[in-house]
Each structure stands twice: as structure tokens, then as C-alpha cells.
Scaffold this active site. Structure first.
Site, short mmCIF file in Angstrom:
data_model
loop_
_atom_site.label_atom_id
_atom_site.label_comp_id
_atom_site.label_asym_id
_atom_site.label_seq_id
_atom_site.Cartn_x
_atom_site.Cartn_y
_atom_site.Cartn_z
N ASN A 142 69.19 -189.90 -26.88
CA ASN A 142 69.71 -188.65 -26.31
C ASN A 142 70.98 -188.21 -27.04
O ASN A 142 71.18 -187.03 -27.29
CB ASN A 142 69.97 -188.80 -24.81
CG ASN A 142 68.71 -188.63 -24.00
OD1 ASN A 142 68.24 -187.52 -23.82
ND2 ASN A 142 68.13 -189.74 -23.54
N ASN B 80 75.00 -186.45 -16.08
CA ASN B 80 74.18 -187.62 -16.42
C ASN B 80 72.74 -187.16 -16.60
O ASN B 80 72.29 -186.24 -15.91
CB ASN B 80 74.26 -188.64 -15.27
CG ASN B 80 73.41 -189.88 -15.52
OD1 ASN B 80 73.46 -190.47 -16.60
ND2 ASN B 80 72.62 -190.28 -14.53
N HIS C 116 68.89 -188.48 -16.16
CA HIS C 116 68.17 -189.55 -15.47
C HIS C 116 66.66 -189.29 -15.60
O HIS C 116 66.21 -188.16 -15.39
CB HIS C 116 68.57 -189.58 -13.99
CG HIS C 116 67.85 -190.63 -13.22
ND1 HIS C 116 68.17 -191.97 -13.34
CD2 HIS C 116 66.80 -190.56 -12.37
CE1 HIS C 116 67.35 -192.68 -12.57
NE2 HIS C 116 66.52 -191.86 -11.97
N SER D 130 65.98 -185.35 -15.03
CA SER D 130 66.96 -184.48 -14.37
C SER D 130 68.32 -184.64 -15.05
O SER D 130 68.70 -185.74 -15.44
CB SER D 130 67.13 -184.89 -12.90
OG SER D 130 65.89 -184.92 -12.22
N ASP E 81 72.96 -191.92 -9.44
CA ASP E 81 71.91 -190.91 -9.68
C ASP E 81 71.81 -189.89 -8.54
O ASP E 81 70.72 -189.45 -8.18
CB ASP E 81 70.55 -191.58 -9.93
CG ASP E 81 70.59 -192.52 -11.12
OD1 ASP E 81 71.32 -192.21 -12.07
OD2 ASP E 81 69.92 -193.56 -11.09
C1 GRF Z 1 67.06 -192.30 -21.07
O1 GRF Z 1 65.78 -192.44 -20.55
C2 GRF Z 1 67.99 -191.67 -20.05
O2 GRF Z 1 67.35 -190.72 -19.26
C3 GRF Z 1 68.38 -192.85 -19.23
O3 GRF Z 1 68.51 -193.90 -20.13
C4 GRF Z 1 67.71 -193.66 -21.27
C5 GRF Z 1 68.61 -193.68 -22.46
O4 GRF Z 1 67.91 -193.58 -23.68
N1 GRF Z 1 69.57 -192.55 -18.46
P1 GRF Z 1 68.72 -193.34 -25.01
O5 GRF Z 1 69.78 -194.44 -25.11
O6 GRF Z 1 69.33 -191.97 -24.94
O7 GRF Z 1 67.71 -193.46 -26.10
#
Ligand code: GRF
Length: 223
Positions: A18, A111, A113, A140, A149
Site C-alpha cells: 500500500n 487506516n 483495513h 475500508s 478498526d
Molecule cells: C493490507 O491488507 C492492509 O489492508 C492491512 O494490512 C495489509 C498491509 O499490506 N491493514 P501491505 O504491507 O500494504 O502490503
């Protein structure tokens, strides 16, 4: 889009896909934002290497040795504050933050999630959604509040659960949609369109009655 780019600090604990999506969106000029710092509770987090590869300042601060959770959180957020971010993004940050820290950043910390909150807070969301017989799943982005969350949900993206899906296949199909959702939501902040008020989330000065939904074409619904 506003003239000055939104300064963003990103907190990570792991892989950092992400984070990478945000880095790429900034680099390609798709986001009126600048990532001013990436911070992690895990020194070995691959996400830190991604930030370094893009020349973004990093901070790795392990919780070990701090007398309490609050003491650690305050130390970490002193480092966050040093970057003077307008927005803090938790992107795979795997710690529960203490209430005073959350309160200090209320309305300025989000955040991502991997579930359609309020369904499935916590871990193992993909398996739980499949076992519950859900027909759809999603992700989300929400303002962070003191409970895990929880906090007002700004935006969501949905995908179907297919016959034969297992937690891995579902997670793999959701991940690129998470990336699109996070980038699109941060873009709304960069355009200064989102605010958290006592009455709820405001979009363009109007209370959002339900979370925004990101369509398969990466457009918001309602527009
Ligand atoms: C993602 O699925 C995010 O939604 C969750 O943790 C995971 C993190 O993945 N909170 P990355 O480290 O961004 O690849």
C-alpha cells in the site's frame, strides 16, 4: 487541486504494497501529496526498503525497552510530528495505538483495513468472510479512533467472493483494489475535500451519509 501538496507520513509494519501504491501515485503526479516520512515499529519491515529506494526519510523504532505502550507510542509520534505531516496514513501498521495518541491525531489519521467495516475488524478477515458465507468482501479506509478498526469509515471498495475462493486467492484479488482505494482516498485529502467534524465526515462541506464507494473504474460513487 490545491496548490501545495499534502504532506503525508506513512506508518508501516510489513510488506508495504500500500505504501508503494502511494509512492507510485505521488511519483506519477496522480496525487497532490508528498510522502515526507515513513515510520515503522519493525526494523526489518520490507516497507522501509521501499521508502529508502524512493529517497523518502525513514524511521525504524522498535517497541522493545519502552516502559509502556503509551511511552512507545509517544516516542513514535514525536518522530511523526517532526515530519510535520498534515495526514498520517496507517498502511499495514500492526499495532494498536494508545488513546491519547489517537486523540491528538483525531481527524488527521486514517487506516486501511481489508474488510467491509464494521464487518470483520481485527485479523484474518479474508478467511472469516469466506467462512461466514459472505458473497462480497472488500476494504475500508477509516479515520482512526481508540478502538481497533473502528472510527468513521470514509470509503470502501467491494469485490465478489467467488466459488472456490480461499483466503489467499481472495486477498490477492482484493489487494490491487486496496491500493486504488487508498490512493483515491488520500487524493481527496490532498484536494482538501474531506474533514472530520463533530457531526460526522464532511465531503465538500456536506455530511457523508454513507461511505464513498470506489467503482471498478476507479471513480467514486456517489460522484
Ligand atoms: C493490507 O491488507 C492492509 O489492508 C492491512 O494490512 C495489509 C498491509 O499490506 N491493514 P501491505 O504491507 O500494504 O502490503
Amino acid at each position: 487541486m490545491s496548490a501545495s501538496p499534502l504532506s503525508v507520513a506513512v506508518l508501516v509494519s510489513g510488506r508495504g504494497s500500500n505504501l508503494q501504491a502511494l509512492i507510485d501515485a505521488c511519483a506519477e503526479g496522480r496525487l497532490g501529496a508528498r510522502i515526507v516520512g515513513v515510520l515503522s515499529d519493525r526494523v526489518e519491515a520490507p516497507a522501509l526498503r521501499r521508502a529508502e529506494a524512493s529517497g523518502i526519510p525513514t524511521v525504524a523504532l522498535a517497541p522493545r525497552g519502552y516502559p509502556s505502550r503509551l511511552a512507545y507510542d509517544q516516542a513514535l509520534f514525536a518522530r511523526v510530528s517532526a515530519f510535520a505531516p498534515e495526514l498520517v496514513v496507517l498502511a499495514g501498521f500492526m499495532r494498536v495505538l494508545s488513546a491519547p495518541v489517537v486523540e491528538a491525531w483525531r481527524g488527521r489519521m486514517i487506516n486501511i483495513h481489508p474488510s467491509l467495516l464494521p464487518k470483520y475488524p481485527g485479523l484474518d478477515t479474508h478467511r472469516r468472510a469466506i467462512e461466514a458465507g459472505e458473497r462480497e468482501h472488500g476494504a475500508s479506509v477509516h479515520f482512526v479512533s481508540a478502538e481497533v478498526d473502528s472510527g468513521p469509515v470514509i470509503a470502501q471498495v467491494r469485490i465478489p467472493i467467488l466459488a472456490g475462493d480461499d483466503p489467499e486467492s481472495l486477498a490477492a484479488r482484493l489487494l490491487p483494489r486496496e491500493h486504488a482505494l487508498l490512493s483515491a482516498t488520500v487524493a481527496l485529502f490532498a484536494e482538501r475535500r474531506i474533514a472530520l467534524t463533530p457531526a460526522g465526515i464532511q465531503l465538500d462541506g456536506r455530511i457523508l451519509e454513507r461511505p464513498l464507494a470506489l467503482g471498478p473504474d476507479d471513480r467514486w460513487w456517489p460522484a
